[in-house]
Design a protein around this motif. Sequence first.
Motif, PDB file in Angstrom:
ATOM      1  N   SER A 563       0.922  -0.885  -0.040  1.00 49.12           N
ATOM      2  CA  SER A 563       0.314  -0.148   0.036  1.00 49.12           C
ATOM      3  C   SER A 563       0.821   1.110  -0.204  1.00 49.12           C
ATOM      4  O   SER A 563       1.896   0.844   0.804  1.00 49.12           O
ATOM      5  CB  SER A 563      -1.033   0.101   1.240  1.00 49.12           C
ATOM      6  N   PRO A 564       0.399   2.856  -0.796  1.00 45.15           N
ATOM      7  CA  PRO A 564       1.230   3.676  -0.486  1.00 45.15           C
ATOM      8  C   PRO A 564       2.098   4.038   1.154  1.00 45.15           C
ATOM      9  O   PRO A 564       2.872   4.340   0.963  1.00 45.15           O
ATOM     10  CB  PRO A 564       0.179   4.381  -0.724  1.00 45.15           C
ATOM     11  N   GLN A 565       1.040   3.410   1.996  1.00 45.62           N
ATOM     12  CA  GLN A 565       1.618   4.585   3.184  1.00 45.62           C
ATOM     13  C   GLN A 565       2.791   3.150   3.610  1.00 45.62           C
ATOM     14  O   GLN A 565       3.923   3.464   4.373  1.00 45.62           O
ATOM     15  CB  GLN A 565       0.374   3.738   4.591  1.00 45.62           C
ATOM     16  N   SER A 566       2.789   1.771   3.477  1.00 44.55           N
ATOM     17  CA  SER A 566       3.847   1.810   4.018  1.00 44.55           C
ATOM     18  C   SER A 566       4.980   1.237   2.893  1.00 44.55           C
ATOM     19  O   SER A 566       6.266   0.671   3.693  1.00 44.55           O
ATOM     20  CB  SER A 566       3.287  -0.945   3.564  1.00 44.55           C
ATOM     21  N   ALA A 567       4.686   1.664   1.853  1.00 44.67           N
ATOM     22  CA  ALA A 567       5.718   1.910   1.300  1.00 44.67           C
ATOM     23  C   ALA A 567       6.515   2.570   0.844  1.00 44.67           C
ATOM     24  O   ALA A 567       7.608   3.156   1.329  1.00 44.67           O
ATOM     25  CB  ALA A 567       5.106   1.848  -0.344  1.00 44.67           C
ATOM     26  N   LEU A 568       5.834   3.907   1.959  1.00 43.46           N
ATOM     27  CA  LEU A 568       6.309   4.823   1.864  1.00 43.46           C
ATOM     28  C   LEU A 568       7.257   4.813   3.242  1.00 43.46           C
ATOM     29  O   LEU A 568       8.543   4.908   3.659  1.00 43.46           O
ATOM     30  CB  LEU A 568       5.473   6.395   2.694  1.00 43.46           C
ATOM     31  N   ALA A 569       6.803   3.779   4.866  1.00 42.15           N
ATOM     32  CA  ALA A 569       7.286   3.616   5.206  1.00 42.15           C
ATOM     33  C   ALA A 569       8.136   2.707   5.102  1.00 42.15           C
ATOM     34  O   ALA A 569       9.800   3.244   5.445  1.00 42.15           O
ATOM     35  CB  ALA A 569       6.987   2.519   6.433  1.00 42.15           C
ATOM     36  N   ARG A 570       8.802   1.986   3.551  1.00 41.11           N
ATOM     37  CA  ARG A 570       9.685   1.090   3.704  1.00 41.11           C
ATOM     38  C   ARG A 570      10.572   2.172   3.006  1.00 41.11           C
ATOM     39  O   ARG A 570      11.968   1.720   3.107  1.00 41.11           O
ATOM     40  CB  ARG A 570       8.998   0.377   2.335  1.00 41.11           C
ATOM     41  N   GLY A 571      10.506   2.775   2.078  1.00 40.28           N
ATOM     42  CA  GLY A 571      11.010   3.789   1.719  1.00 40.28           C
ATOM     43  C   GLY A 571      12.308   4.474   2.747  1.00 40.28           C
ATOM     44  O   GLY A 571      13.268   4.735   2.182  1.00 40.28           O
ATOM     45  N   TRP A 572      11.402   4.990   3.753  1.00 41.58           N
ATOM     46  CA  TRP A 572      12.976   5.509   4.785  1.00 41.58           C
ATOM     47  C   TRP A 572      13.427   4.264   5.177  1.00 41.58           C
ATOM     48  O   TRP A 572      14.979   4.870   5.256  1.00 41.58           O
ATOM     49  CB  TRP A 572      11.664   6.165   5.580  1.00 41.58           C
ATOM     50  N   CYS A 573      13.291   3.309   5.784  1.00 47.92           N
ATOM     51  CA  CYS A 573      13.825   2.050   5.721  1.00 47.92           C
ATOM     52  C   CYS A 573      15.042   1.904   5.509  1.00 47.92           C
ATOM     53  O   CYS A 573      16.136   1.526   6.327  1.00 47.92           O
ATOM     54  CB  CYS A 573      12.740   1.241   6.416  1.00 47.92           C
ATOM     55  N   LEU A 574      15.012   1.457   3.728  1.00 48.55           N
ATOM     56  CA  LEU A 574      15.622   1.509   2.746  1.00 48.55           C
ATOM     57  C   LEU A 574      16.772   2.771   2.875  1.00 48.55           C
ATOM     58  O   LEU A 574      18.161   2.494   2.702  1.00 48.55           O
ATOM     59  CB  LEU A 574      15.143   1.164   1.456  1.00 48.55           C
ATOM     60  N   MET A 575      16.732   3.838   2.767  1.00 45.88           N
ATOM     61  CA  MET A 575      17.153   5.613   3.364  1.00 45.88           C
ATOM     62  C   MET A 575      17.974   5.304   4.316  1.00 45.88           C
ATOM     63  O   MET A 575      19.570   4.957   3.990  1.00 45.88           O
ATOM     64  CB  MET A 575      16.481   6.636   3.087  1.00 45.88           C
ATOM     65  N   ASP A 576      18.153   4.238   5.212  1.00 45.23           N
ATOM     66  CA  ASP A 576      18.395   4.051   6.454  1.00 45.23           C
ATOM     67  C   ASP A 576      19.452   3.280   6.013  1.00 45.23           C
ATOM     68  O   ASP A 576      20.306   3.176   6.906  1.00 45.23           O
ATOM     69  CB  ASP A 576      17.618   3.422   7.652  1.00 45.23           C
ATOM     70  N   MET A 577      19.211   2.047   5.690  1.00 46.72           N
ATOM     71  CA  MET A 577      20.529   1.423   5.537  1.00 46.72           C
ATOM     72  C   MET A 577      20.993   1.339   4.319  1.00 46.72           C
ATOM     73  O   MET A 577      21.370   0.784   3.256  1.00 46.72           O
ATOM     74  CB  MET A 577      19.515  -0.348   4.938  1.00 46.72           C
ATOM     75  N   ASN A 578      20.969   2.716   3.623  1.00 46.23           N
ATOM     76  CA  ASN A 578      21.833   3.733   2.995  1.00 46.23           C
ATOM     77  C   ASN A 578      21.428   2.689   0.933  1.00 46.23           C
ATOM     78  O   ASN A 578      22.499   2.241   0.347  1.00 46.23           O
ATOM     79  CB  ASN A 578      23.351   3.141   2.619  1.00 46.23           C
ATOM     80  N   ARG A 579      20.231   2.238   0.954  1.00 44.54           N
ATOM     81  CA  ARG A 579      20.128   1.674  -0.508  1.00 44.54           C
ATOM     82  C   ARG A 579      18.772   2.628  -1.015  1.00 44.54           C
ATOM     83  O   ARG A 579      17.738   2.388  -0.851  1.00 44.54           O
ATOM     84  CB  ARG A 579      19.183   0.701  -0.181  1.00 44.54           C
ATOM     85  N   PRO A 580      19.554   4.155  -1.253  1.00 42.26           N
ATOM     86  CA  PRO A 580      18.834   5.298  -2.237  1.00 42.26           C
ATOM     87  C   PRO A 580      17.954   4.648  -3.296  1.00 42.26           C
ATOM     88  O   PRO A 580      16.972   4.949  -3.661  1.00 42.26           O
ATOM     89  CB  PRO A 580      19.800   6.401  -1.966  1.00 42.26           C
TER      90      PRO A 580
END
Length: 723
Positions: A563-580
């Motif tokens: 879902s868009p909300q879950s995708a947003l949370a995953r995006g920030w999580c991936l940024m924290d892991m340096n997977r831009p």
Amino acid sequence: MLMKFPVIAFAGVTATVIGIAGIADGGHLRKGLGDLIASAAPELAIPFSDAGDSKTGVREPGSRDVAQAETPSEAEIPPADKPPAVDESALRYFASQGDTARLQAEISRLRALYPNWTPPEDPLAVPRNKDVQLESMWQLYSEGRYAEVRKAIADRQTKEPGWQPPADLLERLDVAEARARLINASDLKQYETVIQVGASTPILLTCSEVDVLWRVAEAFSETKRQGRARDAYLYILRNCDSEPERLATLQKAAALLPYAMVQELLSYERPNASGTLEFESIRDDLARRFVAEGEGDATLAVDPKYLQRVERLVETQATASDALLLGWYHLRRKNMSAAEQWFRRARDKQDSASASQGLALTLIDRKAPEEAEKVLYPWRDASADARATYMAATANLLAIEPPVVLTGEVLQRIAQETVKARDPATAQQFGWYARALGQPQTALQWFSTALRWKPDDEPSAYGLALTRHQLGDTAGTADIQRLWAGRSERIARLAEPEKPAAPGPLPAPPGQVAQPNAVEGSQPAVSAIRRQDGSPARVATSPRQVVRRTIGCRETLDPTRLSPQSALARGWCLMDMNRPLEAAEAFEVALRAPASAVREDAAYGQSLAYLRAGLTSKAAVAATKSPQSRARVAELQTAILADRAIAAFDAGRYRETLIFLDQLRRISTERTDLMVLRGYAYLNLNRFAEAKRIFEAAAATGNPDARRGLADVTREQEVWPNK
């Protein structure tokens, strides 16, 4: 145009004045309004005495002023028991006409002039004048036929050489003719004549002649003698009692005098018969006038009570004009937030050129030129100011970094209006906009057009030369350099070879570190900057990128299943892991959310992800996918411009580096590390004086790379002549 109000009937003839003004003050008479005339035209001044009615301040014509009188002989002093010679011709005339009001006024006048005189017990029983010809003269006078009175007097004196008209008639006739000359001069805007007639006929300057006082005040105001105009209005408010005339006096004064003087006049306001203040009925209009005056003078501090009154009028009467007053008042004082609020209120009530122009100015100020262009486009031809504001909006819109993605319709209409207005500023920005979008041929056309309209526009000439140089047009570049020889150093140096960047230290932006240099003391190169993890580094880590839980985004999955909300949370999580790059894909899914807040976060996150990956162009596009807050826009613009400056330096395009840094400096304070970058860009272009100045400024902050830059400048200057 002066407003006309009824003038008090006195001495039997409407608008006839028989006294010289004195001002009652504490029971004592002072010099009257004639003083202010005397100061304006001293050669025409008539001295004033303290003679007169202590209540009305009236001094009768025919009596000599103390300052003018010579010492009288005893023959001139009548015995105490000798009755005075009283001219009762006017009294008899008004009695014969049955005009009670004028008769009583004449009795009052004669009593003031001759204290020992006793009026008839039955004034209406006074016998009719036996002098028929004199009776006719009075009749002509009462009808305002003054020229015929003069002729009648002259004819009778021709037939009766010994006959003399009554002194009272002559004095009244002189005053009436002077009044007519003064009014005529006032209507014709011959203000000096108004003042001269008033100076020579001071008996006109009384409460009985308020209309004359108004005209004299106007004459003073129109001849830049505001203080004298204020004295005239102040005389009325201090001494005259007619409520309609006092009200009109304040209205006229407010239209002609500055704010501070009107505030002084307001201090003489009195309660009226109903117990309210006499100027309450015009208080709203006064507040509007004062706020409008504040609009014209940004230094004028209008009392907050007037602003609050106009604000209440907006609430209660819902008038667009009142909201506009407040909008322009605040705009003049750079209170842009308040100005925007009131302009929007005005447009909600009634869209207009003024409201749209004011709103557009506030939008330009807060760096929202896209909305400014949209707001003002329908009113662009309403006035020269509206067009100028519209063109300012378009120039600012095209200058935004990163470039705003505009629809073809908007670009088309901006282009049409630019050509119609022949506006070089917007044409120049079209050139830079086209360059940013990778359209150099279009950029050439716009820079050339701007120079046709403004041949001395150096930025357009530089843009044209830069674009020709990048397209390999050596001859075209040389032509521009010849035209601008001695006028632009950066155009003159454009074709000089740029030195390749050598490895060297350069302070890294926050979150970045510089790799050790292979050669100590050599020039720094931005290409040597790398993140500790080895991936390319372009911008600082965003404040938004705080530590988050990474559980749940370690595995690889297709974000389109979220879902868009879950995708947003995953995006920030991936940024924290340096997977831009993976984060950018997740943010793309989040951009489909119906909630605007989610879309805004997704666009912001995707822009940051592309920046971290070194994909500046994609970052610029991502930033436009959803409206952002002002703070985020500034942050992204700063990051993108800094990234472009670093990329240009890495590629050895030092002139482009300076362009990006100049754009960045317009929207934020230049960081010390970017100052060092600027210094080395100048150094690589052999612009030693500018490089030294920048390095000195940065070195003053204690930056070691700036100190090293100073040493590099010295070394390069020493070897330059030998190259």
